[in-house]
Design a protein around this motif. Structure first.
Motif, PDB file in Angstrom:
ATOM      1  N   SER A 139       0.936  -1.290  -0.084  1.00  0.00           N
ATOM      2  CA  SER A 139       0.026   0.238   0.077  1.00  0.00           C
ATOM      3  C   SER A 139       1.156   1.356  -0.009  1.00  0.00           C
ATOM      4  CB  SER A 139      -0.824  -0.326   1.411  1.00  0.00           C
ATOM      5  OG  SER A 139      -1.875   0.935   1.086  1.00  0.00           O
ATOM      6  N   SER A 140       0.452   2.418   0.754  1.00  0.00           N
ATOM      7  CA  SER A 140       1.522   3.538   0.725  1.00  0.00           C
ATOM      8  C   SER A 140       1.063   4.321   2.156  1.00  0.00           C
ATOM      9  CB  SER A 140       1.107   4.260  -0.632  1.00  0.00           C
ATOM     10  OG  SER A 140       1.781   5.379  -0.338  1.00  0.00           O
ATOM     11  N   VAL A 141       2.074   5.081   2.282  1.00  0.00           N
ATOM     12  CA  VAL A 141       1.684   6.071   3.534  1.00  0.00           C
ATOM     13  C   VAL A 141       0.924   7.096   2.793  1.00  0.00           C
ATOM     14  CG1 VAL A 141       4.124   5.651   4.550  1.00  0.00           C
ATOM     15  CG2 VAL A 141       3.783   7.402   2.884  1.00  0.00           C
ATOM     16  N   ALA A 142       0.542   7.210   1.679  1.00  0.00           N
ATOM     17  CA  ALA A 142      -0.047   8.333   1.027  1.00  0.00           C
ATOM     18  C   ALA A 142      -1.732   7.953   1.340  1.00  0.00           C
ATOM     19  CB  ALA A 142      -0.003   8.419  -0.340  1.00  0.00           C
ATOM     20  N   GLY A 143      -1.804   6.723   2.025  1.00  0.00           N
ATOM     21  CA  GLY A 143      -3.104   6.196   2.396  1.00  0.00           C
ATOM     22  C   GLY A 143      -3.487   6.659   3.736  1.00  0.00           C
ATOM     23  N   ASP A 144      -2.484   7.077   4.426  1.00  0.00           N
ATOM     24  CA  ASP A 144      -2.784   7.187   5.989  1.00  0.00           C
ATOM     25  C   ASP A 144      -3.647   8.698   6.136  1.00  0.00           C
ATOM     26  OD1 ASP A 144      -1.203   5.097   6.431  1.00  0.00           O
ATOM     27  OD2 ASP A 144       0.167   6.109   7.524  1.00  0.00           O
ATOM     28  N   ARG A 145      -3.327   9.588   5.355  1.00  0.00           N
ATOM     29  CA  ARG A 145      -4.296  10.821   5.242  1.00  0.00           C
ATOM     30  C   ARG A 145      -4.327  11.625   3.986  1.00  0.00           C
ATOM     31  NH1 ARG A 145      -4.468  15.459  10.073  1.00  0.00           N
ATOM     32  NH2 ARG A 145      -6.366  16.248   9.240  1.00  0.00           N
ATOM     33  N   GLY A 146      -5.469  12.028   3.450  1.00  0.00           N
ATOM     34  CA  GLY A 146      -5.581  12.748   2.263  1.00  0.00           C
ATOM     35  C   GLY A 146      -4.695  13.906   2.286  1.00  0.00           C
ATOM     36  N   ALA A 158      -5.667   4.108   0.339  1.00  0.00           N
ATOM     37  CA  ALA A 158      -6.204   4.147   1.919  1.00  0.00           C
ATOM     38  C   ALA A 158      -7.420   2.809   1.730  1.00  0.00           C
ATOM     39  CB  ALA A 158      -7.148   5.333   2.106  1.00  0.00           C
ATOM     40  N   GLY A 159      -8.090   2.760   0.594  1.00  0.00           N
ATOM     41  CA  GLY A 159      -8.871   1.791   0.441  1.00  0.00           C
ATOM     42  C   GLY A 159      -8.312   0.398   0.373  1.00  0.00           C
ATOM     43  N   LEU A 160      -7.259   0.420  -0.422  1.00  0.00           N
ATOM     44  CA  LEU A 160      -6.242  -1.031  -0.227  1.00  0.00           C
ATOM     45  C   LEU A 160      -6.089  -1.191   1.239  1.00  0.00           C
ATOM     46  CD1 LEU A 160      -5.106  -3.127  -1.409  1.00  0.00           C
ATOM     47  CD2 LEU A 160      -3.103  -1.773  -2.079  1.00  0.00           C
ATOM     48  N   THR A 161      -5.414  -0.467   1.761  1.00  0.00           N
ATOM     49  CA  THR A 161      -4.981  -0.497   3.102  1.00  0.00           C
ATOM     50  C   THR A 161      -6.435  -1.204   4.114  1.00  0.00           C
ATOM     51  OG1 THR A 161      -3.433   1.049   3.463  1.00  0.00           O
ATOM     52  CG2 THR A 161      -4.075   0.426   5.557  1.00  0.00           C
ATOM     53  N   ALA A 162      -7.553  -0.507   3.906  1.00  0.00           N
ATOM     54  CA  ALA A 162      -8.785  -1.062   4.475  1.00  0.00           C
ATOM     55  C   ALA A 162      -9.101  -2.536   4.259  1.00  0.00           C
ATOM     56  CB  ALA A 162      -9.794   0.034   4.494  1.00  0.00           C
ATOM     57  N   PHE A 163      -8.905  -2.557   2.840  1.00  0.00           N
ATOM     58  CA  PHE A 163      -9.179  -3.975   2.663  1.00  0.00           C
ATOM     59  C   PHE A 163      -8.306  -5.106   3.084  1.00  0.00           C
ATOM     60  CE2 PHE A 163      -9.178  -7.337  -0.854  1.00  0.00           C
ATOM     61  CZ  PHE A 163     -10.411  -7.726  -0.727  1.00  0.00           C
ATOM     62  N   LEU A 164      -7.113  -4.708   3.116  1.00  0.00           N
ATOM     63  CA  LEU A 164      -5.998  -5.669   3.748  1.00  0.00           C
ATOM     64  C   LEU A 164      -6.130  -5.862   5.028  1.00  0.00           C
ATOM     65  CD1 LEU A 164      -2.956  -4.566   1.804  1.00  0.00           C
ATOM     66  CD2 LEU A 164      -3.894  -6.427   1.286  1.00  0.00           C
ATOM     67  N   SER A 165      -6.692  -4.957   5.648  1.00  0.00           N
ATOM     68  CA  SER A 165      -6.948  -4.916   7.256  1.00  0.00           C
ATOM     69  C   SER A 165      -8.113  -5.752   7.437  1.00  0.00           C
ATOM     70  CB  SER A 165      -7.146  -3.567   7.730  1.00  0.00           C
ATOM     71  OG  SER A 165      -7.544  -3.644   8.951  1.00  0.00           O
ATOM     72  N   LYS A 182       3.803  -0.524   3.693  1.00  0.00           N
ATOM     73  CA  LYS A 182       3.829   1.016   3.333  1.00  0.00           C
ATOM     74  C   LYS A 182       5.334   1.394   3.478  1.00  0.00           C
ATOM     75  CE  LYS A 182      -0.242   1.553   6.262  1.00  0.00           C
ATOM     76  NZ  LYS A 182      -1.157   2.349   7.384  1.00  0.00           N
ATOM     77  N   PRO A 183       5.817   1.405   2.038  1.00  0.00           N
ATOM     78  CA  PRO A 183       7.082   1.553   2.032  1.00  0.00           C
ATOM     79  C   PRO A 183       7.716   3.193   1.931  1.00  0.00           C
ATOM     80  CG  PRO A 183       5.914   0.688  -0.033  1.00  0.00           C
ATOM     81  CD  PRO A 183       4.937   1.109   0.876  1.00  0.00           C
TER      82      PRO A 183
END
Length: 248
Positions: A139-146, A158-165, A182-183
């Motif tokens: 995923s990405s740190v970009a998904g931690d906050r818009g 962010a959607g991918l992070t939530a899906f993996l969770s 989160k690279p």
């Protein structure tokens, strides 16, 4: 755990991060299959990786993450269900273009969220039925906050992070391990030309080694450079009234 004879499927196998991770697993005795949109180019990448790791077995298959109808036939065509799957596909895109053109915004969202999640969902069910498997999602740190500079890409991640969770929560008692990676900044073709801070920028091989370690230790979420955890914790804690005034 012993790695000899285990198999890894890399989704998006021709990126710098994917190739570095494939090399890391191959060095540890894993059989690796990499996917790409064009078979000749993907086969060439597989052959190059094999040359770098004498005795390794690296094969190539065709996969377009936007062609969702091809997912089931691809999984059915594999000789064996892999022990682990690495999702390394993605598209950064251009934020300013995505703000004006819905087709570009759609491409970013489908490449980073829709296609990956639909494919991982199919794989998750097969792993669940078998009672074992590892899903690794980059995923990405970009998904931690818009943030204004990349919120279309960030929203998809962010959607991918939530899906993996959600997969991790669903499969925790089913023998399936789900790792979210989160690279942060990585020195790759995708970031070529960008001015990147050295302390926050990882090399592809560093990322590959961190992923392999995360799989062995059955970690849930990893920031490849630990500093990113602190950076994003601070960014998430900024009140919205102040955050919207910042240029991030």
């Amino acid at each position: 755990m012993p790695s000899q004879g285990k198999s890894l499927l890399v989704i998006g196998g021709t990126s710098d991060i994917a190739k570095a991770t494939a090399l890391t697993f191959a060095k540890e005795g894993w059989n690796v299959t990499i996917s790409g949109r064009e078979l000749p180019a993907t086969r060439a990448e597989a052959a190059n990786l094999e040359l770098r790791i004498p005795g390794s077995t690296i094969t190539a298959v065709v996969l377009d993450i936007l062609d969702t109808a091809s997912f089931m036939p691809l999984l059915d065509s594999l000789p064996v269900l892999p022990d682990a799957v690495l999702l390394a596909v993605g598209l950064l895109g251009e934020q300013t273009l995505a703000e004006r053109r819905t087709d570009h915004a759609e491409l970013i969202m489908r490449s980073n969220f829709e296609g990956p999640c639909l494919l991982l969902g199919l794989i998750a069910s097969r792993f669940e039925d078998r009672g074992s498997g590892t899903i690794i999602g980059i995923s990405s740190v970009a998904g931690d906050r818009g943030r204004a500079s990349n919120y279309v890409y960030g929203a998809a991640k962010a959607g991918l992070t939530a899906f993996l969770s959600g997969l991790r929560n669903r499969l925790a008692a089913k023998g399936v391990h789900v790792l979210t990676v989160k690279p942060g900044f990585v020195r790759t073709r995708m970031t070529a030309g960008m001015k990147l801070p050295a302390t926050l920028t990882a090399e592809p091989q560093e990322l590959g080694e961190a992923i392999y370690s995360g799989v062995q230790k059955r970690r849930n979420v990893i920031y490849v450079r630990p500093t990113w955890w602190l950076v994003m914790t601070i960014i998430r804690s900024i009140p919205e009234s102040l955050f919207k005034k910042l240029r991030l």
